[in-house]
Design a protein around this motif. Structure first.
Motif, PDB file in Angstrom:
ATOM      1  N   ASN A  73       0.831  -1.203   0.000  1.00 14.50           N
ATOM      2  CA  ASN A  73       0.000   0.000   0.000  1.00 14.50           C
ATOM      3  C   ASN A  73       0.869   1.259   0.000  1.00 14.50           C
ATOM      4  OD1 ASN A  73      -2.493   1.315  -0.065  1.00 14.50           O
ATOM      5  ND2 ASN A  73      -2.577   1.463   2.161  1.00 14.50           N
ATOM      6  N   LEU A  74       1.940   1.246   0.760  1.00 10.51           N
ATOM      7  CA  LEU A  74       2.821   2.409   0.824  1.00 10.51           C
ATOM      8  C   LEU A  74       3.565   2.633  -0.487  1.00 10.51           C
ATOM      9  CD1 LEU A  74       4.006   1.896   4.463  1.00 10.51           C
ATOM     10  CD2 LEU A  74       2.768   3.906   3.624  1.00 10.51           C
ATOM     11  N   LYS A  75       3.894   1.575  -1.206  1.00  9.80           N
ATOM     12  CA  LYS A  75       4.484   1.725  -2.542  1.00  9.80           C
ATOM     13  C   LYS A  75       3.506   2.454  -3.455  1.00  9.80           C
ATOM     14  CE  LYS A  75       7.481  -2.324  -2.494  1.00  9.80           C
ATOM     15  NZ  LYS A  75       7.700  -3.686  -3.056  1.00  9.80           N
ATOM     16  N   HIS A  76       2.255   2.029  -3.407  1.00  9.24           N
ATOM     17  CA  HIS A  76       1.209   2.679  -4.208  1.00  9.24           C
ATOM     18  C   HIS A  76       1.029   4.143  -3.795  1.00  9.24           C
ATOM     19  CE1 HIS A  76      -2.655   3.527  -6.068  1.00  9.24           C
ATOM     20  NE2 HIS A  76      -3.125   3.823  -4.867  1.00  9.24           N
ATOM     21  N   LEU A  77       0.987   4.402  -2.494  1.00 10.02           N
ATOM     22  CA  LEU A  77       0.785   5.769  -2.014  1.00 10.02           C
ATOM     23  C   LEU A  77       1.959   6.680  -2.365  1.00 10.02           C
ATOM     24  CD1 LEU A  77      -0.840   4.971   1.439  1.00 10.02           C
ATOM     25  CD2 LEU A  77      -1.971   6.012  -0.546  1.00 10.02           C
ATOM     26  N   ALA A  78       3.175   6.161  -2.318  1.00  9.04           N
ATOM     27  CA  ALA A  78       4.339   6.964  -2.704  1.00  9.04           C
ATOM     28  C   ALA A  78       4.271   7.321  -4.188  1.00  9.04           C
ATOM     29  CB  ALA A  78       5.622   6.216  -2.384  1.00  9.04           C
ATOM     30  N   ALA A  79       3.893   6.362  -5.019  1.00  6.70           N
ATOM     31  CA  ALA A  79       3.743   6.629  -6.462  1.00  6.70           C
ATOM     32  C   ALA A  79       2.600   7.612  -6.713  1.00  6.70           C
ATOM     33  CB  ALA A  79       3.507   5.328  -7.220  1.00  6.70           C
ATOM     34  N   SER A  80       1.531   7.488  -5.963  1.00  9.04           N
ATOM     35  CA  SER A  80       0.380   8.392  -6.113  1.00  9.04           C
ATOM     36  C   SER A  80       0.735   9.816  -5.723  1.00  9.04           C
ATOM     37  CB  SER A  80      -0.793   7.899  -5.260  1.00  9.04           C
ATOM     38  OG  SER A  80      -1.224   6.639  -5.703  1.00  9.04           O
ATOM     39  N   PHE A  81       1.607   9.971  -4.741  1.00  7.26           N
ATOM     40  CA  PHE A  81       2.081  11.297  -4.350  1.00  7.26           C
ATOM     41  C   PHE A  81       2.818  11.937  -5.519  1.00  7.26           C
ATOM     42  CE2 PHE A  81       4.463  14.560  -2.194  1.00  7.26           C
ATOM     43  CZ  PHE A  81       3.747  14.857  -1.046  1.00  7.26           C
ATOM     44  N   GLU A  82       3.649  11.167  -6.177  1.00  8.63           N
ATOM     45  CA  GLU A  82       4.434  11.676  -7.300  1.00  8.63           C
ATOM     46  C   GLU A  82       3.567  12.031  -8.501  1.00  8.63           C
ATOM     47  OE1 GLU A  82       7.645  12.518  -7.165  1.00  8.63           O
ATOM     48  OE2 GLU A  82       7.519  11.948  -5.048  1.00  8.63           O
ATOM     49  N   ASP A  83       2.479  11.288  -8.714  1.00  7.83           N
ATOM     50  CA  ASP A  83       1.645  11.571  -9.896  1.00  7.83           C
ATOM     51  C   ASP A  83       0.432  12.452  -9.586  1.00  7.83           C
ATOM     52  OD1 ASP A  83      -0.424   9.909  -8.964  1.00  7.83           O
ATOM     53  OD2 ASP A  83       0.081   8.265 -10.304  1.00  7.83           O
ATOM     54  N   ASP A  84       0.425  13.092  -8.405  1.00  9.90           N
ATOM     55  CA  ASP A  84      -0.606  14.084  -8.062  1.00  9.90           C
ATOM     56  C   ASP A  84      -2.010  13.479  -7.978  1.00  9.90           C
ATOM     57  OD1 ASP A  84      -1.377  16.817  -7.505  1.00  9.90           O
ATOM     58  OD2 ASP A  84      -2.107  16.998  -9.557  1.00  9.90           O
ATOM     59  N   SER A  85      -2.096  12.214  -7.521  1.00 14.34           N
ATOM     60  CA  SER A  85      -3.429  11.622  -7.400  1.00 14.34           C
ATOM     61  C   SER A  85      -3.864  11.413  -5.952  1.00 14.34           C
ATOM     62  CB  SER A  85      -3.525  10.314  -8.189  1.00 14.34           C
ATOM     63  OG  SER A  85      -2.594   9.366  -7.719  1.00 14.34           O
ATOM     64  N   ILE A  86      -2.922  11.196  -5.052  1.00 13.63           N
ATOM     65  CA  ILE A  86      -3.199  11.083  -3.614  1.00 13.63           C
ATOM     66  C   ILE A  86      -1.985  11.636  -2.875  1.00 13.63           C
ATOM     67  CG2 ILE A  86      -3.576   9.535  -1.637  1.00 13.63           C
ATOM     68  CD1 ILE A  86      -4.762   7.489  -3.595  1.00 13.63           C
ATOM     69  N   TYR A  87      -2.241  12.454  -1.875  1.00 15.75           N
ATOM     70  CA  TYR A  87      -1.171  12.914  -0.987  1.00 15.75           C
ATOM     71  C   TYR A  87      -1.445  12.312   0.387  1.00 15.75           C
ATOM     72  CZ  TYR A  87      -0.163  16.365  -4.603  1.00 15.75           C
ATOM     73  OH  TYR A  87       0.159  16.985  -5.786  1.00 15.75           O
ATOM     74  N   GLN A  88      -0.638  11.325   0.767  1.00 15.92           N
ATOM     75  CA  GLN A  88      -0.822  10.629   2.036  1.00 15.92           C
ATOM     76  C   GLN A  88       0.316  10.973   2.982  1.00 15.92           C
ATOM     77  OE1 GLN A  88      -3.514   8.745   2.802  1.00 15.92           O
ATOM     78  NE2 GLN A  88      -2.740   8.547   4.868  1.00 15.92           N
ATOM     79  N   PHE A  89      -0.041  11.338   4.216  1.00 14.68           N
ATOM     80  CA  PHE A  89       0.937  11.726   5.223  1.00 14.68           C
ATOM     81  C   PHE A  89       0.726  10.917   6.502  1.00 14.68           C
ATOM     82  CE2 PHE A  89       0.201  15.462   2.575  1.00 14.68           C
ATOM     83  CZ  PHE A  89       1.491  15.873   2.289  1.00 14.68           C
ATOM     84  N   TYR A  90       1.819  10.697   7.218  1.00 17.81           N
ATOM     85  CA  TYR A  90       1.757  10.032   8.517  1.00 17.81           C
ATOM     86  C   TYR A  90       2.322  10.959   9.575  1.00 17.81           C
ATOM     87  CZ  TYR A  90       0.194   6.166   5.870  1.00 17.81           C
ATOM     88  OH  TYR A  90      -0.566   5.392   5.046  1.00 17.81           O
ATOM     89  N   LEU A  91       1.727  10.901  10.760  1.00 14.20           N
ATOM     90  CA  LEU A  91       2.062  11.811  11.853  1.00 14.20           C
ATOM     91  C   LEU A  91       2.935  11.115  12.887  1.00 14.20           C
ATOM     92  CD1 LEU A  91      -1.519  13.279  12.473  1.00 14.20           C
ATOM     93  CD2 LEU A  91       0.160  13.943  10.742  1.00 14.20           C
ATOM     94  N   PHE A  92       3.999  11.793  13.263  1.00 16.88           N
ATOM     95  CA  PHE A  92       4.923  11.327  14.290  1.00 16.88           C
ATOM     96  C   PHE A  92       5.115  12.466  15.284  1.00 16.88           C
ATOM     97  CE2 PHE A  92       5.894   9.306  10.304  1.00 16.88           C
ATOM     98  CZ  PHE A  92       6.204   7.989  10.609  1.00 16.88           C
ATOM     99  N   GLU A  93       5.117  12.145  16.551  1.00 21.93           N
ATOM    100  CA  GLU A  93       5.462  13.167  17.543  1.00 21.93           C
ATOM    101  C   GLU A  93       6.968  13.363  17.544  1.00 21.93           C
ATOM    102  OE1 GLU A  93       2.588  13.341  21.210  1.00 21.93           O
ATOM    103  OE2 GLU A  93       3.210  11.262  20.848  1.00 21.93           O
ATOM    104  N   LYS A  94       7.408  14.596  17.711  1.00 24.09           N
ATOM    105  CA  LYS A  94       8.844  14.865  17.764  1.00 24.09           C
ATOM    106  C   LYS A  94       9.507  14.125  18.913  1.00 24.09           C
ATOM    107  CE  LYS A  94       8.969  19.226  15.309  1.00 24.09           C
ATOM    108  NZ  LYS A  94       9.225  20.671  15.372  1.00 24.09           N
ATOM    109  N   SER A  95       8.753  13.864  19.975  1.00 20.18           N
ATOM    110  CA  SER A  95       9.302  13.160  21.129  1.00 20.18           C
ATOM    111  C   SER A  95       9.419  11.651  20.908  1.00 20.18           C
ATOM    112  CB  SER A  95       8.431  13.424  22.360  1.00 20.18           C
ATOM    113  OG  SER A  95       7.117  12.934  22.131  1.00 20.18           O
TER     114      SER A  95
END
Length: 183
Positions: free
Chosen positions: A52-74
């Motif tokens: 799924n992450l391979k697909h989402l990374a490719a989708s980010f590059e082709d402007d079809s889906i922008y998927q982000f994950y949240l991490f606390e700095k701590s």
């Protein structure tokens, strides 16, 4: 792609996040059940998330889906949420849908508001969106509250909008218009 806020590091999809995302969904399985489609056992595996992450990374590059994950700095090893911009339409519409989830243990701390503020700014200022749409089930008062605080306007209610947790559910339709960043 990475966006830093006061308390968060927001990163675009990468296959290396698969174990942390799997853990995120497993630990929130019951909490998210009412707001998701029914999930089979494969959804909760690292193998699923690598693909799924391979697909989402490719989708980010082709402007079809922008998927982000949240991490606390701590704690940069632990995924605490996700934000996605999908259903992207360009040309005369310049719009997308916003979706998000936050770890049950992190609710009520203002982290989703912080993340969405940063993502919305990025979407308007750098991706030239004119409209961001976000929809929620009427009983989800937390989503209603965060969207209201961000300036989203209720545009109506859609009957039987999405099939979630085994049944059709109505949704409140909202949007936020880009009136600050002109392109």
């Amino acid at each position: 792609m990475q966006i830093d806020t006061e308390r968060l590091i927001i990163k675009s999809a990468r296959t290396e996040f698969a174990p942390a995302i799997t853990k995120f969904y497993l630990s929130n399985k019951a909490f998210f059940a009412d707001s998701q489609p029914l999930r089979d056992a494969h959804f909760f595996t690292v193998e699923h998330w690598v693909q799924n992450l391979k697909h989402l990374a490719a989708s980010f590059e082709d402007d079809s889906i922008y998927q982000f994950y949240l991490f606390e700095k701590s704690n940069e090893e632990h995924v605490i949420g996700q934000v996605g911009l999908s259903g992207i339409q360009r040309a005369a519409f310049q719009a997308c849908f916003l979706g998000y989830q936050l770890d049950q243990q992190k609710n009520g701390c203002g982290l989703m508001h912080e993340a969405l503020t940063a993502i919305i700014h990025w979407a308007f200022a750098h991706q030239n969106f004119h409209r961001i749409m976000a929809n929620y089930v009427p009983c989800n008062t937390k989503s209603a509250s965060v969207l209201n605080k961000l300036g989203f306007t209720i545009e109506g209610v859609a009957k039987d909008y999405l099939f979630l947790n085994g049944e059709w559910q109505d949704h409140v339709l909202t949007s936020l218009i880009n009136d600050r960043f002109k392109f």
